[in-house]
Design a protein around this motif. Structure first.
Motif, PDB file in Angstrom:
ATOM      1  N   GLN A  89       0.828  -1.212   0.000  1.00  0.00           N
ATOM      2  CA  GLN A  89       0.000   0.000   0.000  1.00  0.00           C
ATOM      3  C   GLN A  89       0.864   1.265   0.000  1.00  0.00           C
ATOM      4  O   GLN A  89       0.580   2.227  -0.733  1.00  0.00           O
ATOM      5  CB  GLN A  89      -0.941  -0.024   1.214  1.00  0.00           C
ATOM      6  CG  GLN A  89      -2.020  -1.091   1.132  1.00  0.00           C
ATOM      7  CD  GLN A  89      -2.827  -1.215   2.420  1.00  0.00           C
ATOM      8  OE1 GLN A  89      -2.801  -0.335   3.272  1.00  0.00           O
ATOM      9  NE2 GLN A  89      -3.551  -2.314   2.563  1.00  0.00           N
ATOM     10  N   GLU A 119      -8.899   3.952  -4.009  1.00  0.00           N
ATOM     11  CA  GLU A 119      -9.522   5.092  -3.352  1.00  0.00           C
ATOM     12  C   GLU A 119      -8.844   5.394  -2.021  1.00  0.00           C
ATOM     13  O   GLU A 119      -8.614   6.565  -1.675  1.00  0.00           O
ATOM     14  CB  GLU A 119     -11.018   4.820  -3.154  1.00  0.00           C
ATOM     15  CG  GLU A 119     -11.790   5.995  -2.580  1.00  0.00           C
ATOM     16  CD  GLU A 119     -13.284   5.713  -2.464  1.00  0.00           C
ATOM     17  OE1 GLU A 119     -13.945   6.429  -1.694  1.00  0.00           O
ATOM     18  OE2 GLU A 119     -13.782   4.780  -3.137  1.00  0.00           O
ATOM     19  N   HIS A 120      -8.528   4.362  -1.279  1.00  0.00           N
ATOM     20  CA  HIS A 120      -7.873   4.556   0.012  1.00  0.00           C
ATOM     21  C   HIS A 120      -6.484   5.168  -0.180  1.00  0.00           C
ATOM     22  O   HIS A 120      -6.102   6.100   0.550  1.00  0.00           O
ATOM     23  CB  HIS A 120      -7.772   3.219   0.750  1.00  0.00           C
ATOM     24  CG  HIS A 120      -7.108   3.317   2.095  1.00  0.00           C
ATOM     25  ND1 HIS A 120      -7.615   4.054   3.122  1.00  0.00           N
ATOM     26  CD2 HIS A 120      -5.940   2.789   2.557  1.00  0.00           C
ATOM     27  CE1 HIS A 120      -6.828   3.973   4.180  1.00  0.00           C
ATOM     28  NE2 HIS A 120      -5.794   3.212   3.859  1.00  0.00           N
ATOM     29  N   SER A 178      -6.652   8.811  -1.099  1.00  0.00           N
ATOM     30  CA  SER A 178      -7.066   9.657   0.025  1.00  0.00           C
ATOM     31  C   SER A 178      -5.906  10.012   0.928  1.00  0.00           C
ATOM     32  O   SER A 178      -5.970  10.989   1.686  1.00  0.00           O
ATOM     33  CB  SER A 178      -8.159   8.947   0.848  1.00  0.00           C
ATOM     34  OG  SER A 178      -7.614   7.880   1.613  1.00  0.00           O
ATOM     35  N   GLU A 207      -7.766  -4.206  -5.006  1.00  0.00           N
ATOM     36  CA  GLU A 207      -8.681  -3.972  -3.888  1.00  0.00           C
ATOM     37  C   GLU A 207      -8.504  -4.953  -2.735  1.00  0.00           C
ATOM     38  O   GLU A 207      -8.953  -4.695  -1.621  1.00  0.00           O
ATOM     39  CB  GLU A 207     -10.133  -4.019  -4.392  1.00  0.00           C
ATOM     40  CG  GLU A 207     -10.490  -2.897  -5.343  1.00  0.00           C
ATOM     41  CD  GLU A 207     -10.285  -1.524  -4.712  1.00  0.00           C
ATOM     42  OE1 GLU A 207     -10.774  -1.306  -3.595  1.00  0.00           O
ATOM     43  OE2 GLU A 207      -9.601  -0.686  -5.333  1.00  0.00           O
ATOM     44  N   MET A 236      -5.108  -1.740   6.947  1.00  0.00           N
ATOM     45  CA  MET A 236      -4.963  -0.605   6.046  1.00  0.00           C
ATOM     46  C   MET A 236      -4.004   0.422   6.651  1.00  0.00           C
ATOM     47  O   MET A 236      -4.058   0.708   7.848  1.00  0.00           O
ATOM     48  CB  MET A 236      -6.320   0.067   5.790  1.00  0.00           C
ATOM     49  CG  MET A 236      -7.296  -0.791   5.007  1.00  0.00           C
ATOM     50  SD  MET A 236      -6.823  -0.964   3.275  1.00  0.00           S
ATOM     51  CE  MET A 236      -7.691  -2.497   2.863  1.00  0.00           C
ATOM     52  N   ARG A 248      -2.517   4.003   7.669  1.00  0.00           N
ATOM     53  CA  ARG A 248      -3.173   5.216   8.156  1.00  0.00           C
ATOM     54  C   ARG A 248      -2.672   6.459   7.416  1.00  0.00           C
ATOM     55  O   ARG A 248      -3.359   7.475   7.362  1.00  0.00           O
ATOM     56  CB  ARG A 248      -2.902   5.400   9.644  1.00  0.00           C
ATOM     57  CG  ARG A 248      -3.373   4.274  10.535  1.00  0.00           C
ATOM     58  CD  ARG A 248      -2.960   4.553  11.966  1.00  0.00           C
ATOM     59  NE  ARG A 248      -3.191   3.423  12.827  1.00  0.00           N
ATOM     60  CZ  ARG A 248      -4.337   3.188  13.472  1.00  0.00           C
ATOM     61  NH1 ARG A 248      -5.355   4.021  13.330  1.00  0.00           N
ATOM     62  NH2 ARG A 248      -4.468   2.141  14.252  1.00  0.00           N
TER      63      ARG A 248
END
Length: 538
Positions: free
Chosen positions: A263, A271-272, A275, A285, A399, A401
């Motif tokens: 990530q 999308e994450h 952001s 995904e 995920m 931060r």
């Protein structure tokens, strides 16, 4: 920028194996990047010393989950190894492969080469099993697996007898013909010392001229040229370095750190990532999703006679077992806390066991700040029967931060979030009481301390296990394997879907969790993954 044939991120259970196998022929240069430090520490090498490493930031990532509704809002402590050997250097050493149907299930999900018959040769090649060779076990491999039958506390035999009285068959080898039943666990030790992946695989590899291991080296980003992974950026002692992989980048950072690094590098839920201001290299995904973990709980009892509590707690007992260990590498300090155990079905109609048992001839319900009080147990004669689910249906996620690689990711296990998981846990804790009520143990027990005899209704039992349950440290599937990139992160060859020159080889690729402790399957994954890398390298 220095170039190596292969760069391996993570010197854990799988990464150590990959490093050893890829470097063995001398054909390839291998760089291993490990965020932690050395494993040459007394409490790492002493088997029962893992109580001291349970919270130690020098060797442990000390992750903490988000408050979990399924665990009554508790934020669970997730220890993960941050040193050579990874979690194999701080775990409880129970050597379980999993059920045959686990791996056949992987194959049936579209992963050829991962059935039980496919992975059994790898398991046998890994093992040097003290119990001897047969059609399931090996005796010439690098991981020594100890038979603890003659060394366990006598109370363990009472537990086994009680479980037999409750209907479980005796099983002398949970890694043999059948998994179901009750018996004594094999553990990964040799001559009274922990047999970590570092000791078994990485230390021999480090003697080779074509292997370089960098410790305290935090990988911060995978480097890409287009859709091909070409290297790694890492930080070490305040400096930033970049290294190039001529053939492949291999992530063996584990079920938390492998998805985290993907990530951070722009591979994950688009999308994450956007952001957080991270440029998307490849939208995937499932990176960080599909998290599975085993959840467990202990029932603790007070006994009529001395348990290991009376030996491990007083100063003279500590001195005695300490001398026994230092002089002879034997005694309680050379063992795991989980001496006995087993596997059972909460419903006879189930095709295979769905619950695992653990027996501990001591108790540790009185907390101590900053450590797990294994070496300072309760002052009264206590013992515990624990259990964990084998195939939970609950799913969570991991995920990042922020774009800061030093910030721990957000971990949401969603434990006990399905009715099925709650129902089988309820049936399982009732079975623990059935074992304790059998004559072999009943005559030894003064009282149930935790949760206590007043907790009897289904509602009270559910409330209790929600409040007291927690991880048994087996997170998997956050980079799961599968043929369809819409549902998986890596293909059956462990290559990241949609990218080149990048593989993930660790427990994060498990399509589903296995029945039992995950260290042996993680080492097997390293063995199989390295085999695939070598095949593809010609």
């Amino acid at each position: 920028m220095q170039t190596y044939d292969f760069i391996i991120v993570g010197a854990g259970s799988a990464g150590c194996v990959v490093a050893e196998r890829l470097s063995r022929s001398g054909r390839f240069s291998v760089l291993v990047l490990e965020a932690g430090g050395t494993d040459r520490r007394f409490f790492v090498q002493m088997p029962l010393g893992y109580g001291k490493t349970f919270y130690d930031p020098a060797v442990n990532w000390n992750y903490r989950t988000e408050p979990d509704p399924g665990l009554a809002g508790n934020a669970d402590h997730w220890p993960r190894g941050k040193l050579l050997g990874g979690s194999s250097s701080i775990n409880a050493m129970v050597w379980i492969r999993g059920h045959r149907a686990d791996y056949d299930g992987w194959r049936d999900l579209g992963n050829p080469g991962w059935s039980y018959d496919d992975v059994l040769p790898a398991f046998k090649a890994i093992e040097d099993n003290e119990a001897g060779a047969n059609q399931w076990r090996g005796t010439s491999g690098p991981v020594h697996v100890s038979d603890c039958t003659s060394a366990v506390h006598p109370l363990t035999k009472r537990y086994i007898h009680a479980a037999e009285q409750a209907g479980l068959p005796f099983n002398s080898d949970f890694n043999g013909a059948s998994q179901e039943g009750v018996g004594i666990y094999q553990i990964s030790t040799r001559d009274g010392r922990r047999m970590s992946a570092a000791r078994a695989f990485l230390r021999p590899a480090m003697k080779r001229a074509n292997v370089r291991v960098e410790t305290n080296a935090l990988a911060t980003k995978i480097l890409f040229e287009g859709r091909r992974a070409t290297g790694i950026e890492y930080e070490q002692r305040g400096r930033t370095f970049r290294v190039k992989a001529g053939r492949e980048v291999i992530l063996s950072a584990g079920s938390i750190n492998s998805p985290q690094l993907l990530q951070l590098s722009g591979v994950g839920p688009a999308e994450h990532l956007r952001s957080l201001g991270i440029e998307v290299v490849h939208a995937s995904e499932n990176v960080g999703r599909n998290l599975e973990d085993h959840v467990g709980i202990n029932y603790t009892f007070k006994g009529r006679e001395a348990t290991l509590n009376q030996l491990l707690r007083p100063w003279w007992g500590k001195m005695l077992v300490g001398m026994q260990y230092v002089l002879m590498r034997s005694g309680p300090l050379s063992m795991s806390m989980n001496a006995g155990g087993g596997f059972f079905r909460t419903d006879p109609a189930l095709p295979r066991p769905n619950m695992q048992l653990y027996f501990q001839a001591f108790s540790t319900i009185i907390p101590r700040t900053g450590e797990r009080p294994i070496l300072t147990p309760d002052p009264w004669p206590g013992f515990s029967i624990g259990l964990s689910n084998c195939r939970p249906s609950s799913r969570g996620e991991i995920m990042i931060r922020s774009s800061d690689p030093r910030q721990h990711p957000r971990i949401m296990p969603n434990a006990l979030s399905t009715e099925a998981d709650v129902a089988e846990m309820l049936a399982a804790v009732k079975f623990v009481r059935r074992i304790a009520a059998r004559p072999a143990l009943k005559e030894f027990i003064v009282e149930e301390i935790v949760p206590g005899p007043s907790v009897t209704s289904d509602e009270a039992l559910i409330d209790d296990f929600r409040r007291r349950s927690g991880t048994v440290y087996h997170p998997v599937a956050t980079c799961r394997m599968g043929p369809d990139q819409q549902k998986a992160v890596v293909d059956p060859r462990l290559k990241v879907h949609g990218l080149e020159g990048l593989r993930v080889i660790d427990a994060s690729i498990f399509p589903t969790n296995i029945a039992g402790n995950t260290n042996a399957p993680s080492i097997m994954t390293g063995w199989k993954g390295a085999e695939m890398v070598l095949e593809d390298a010609g």
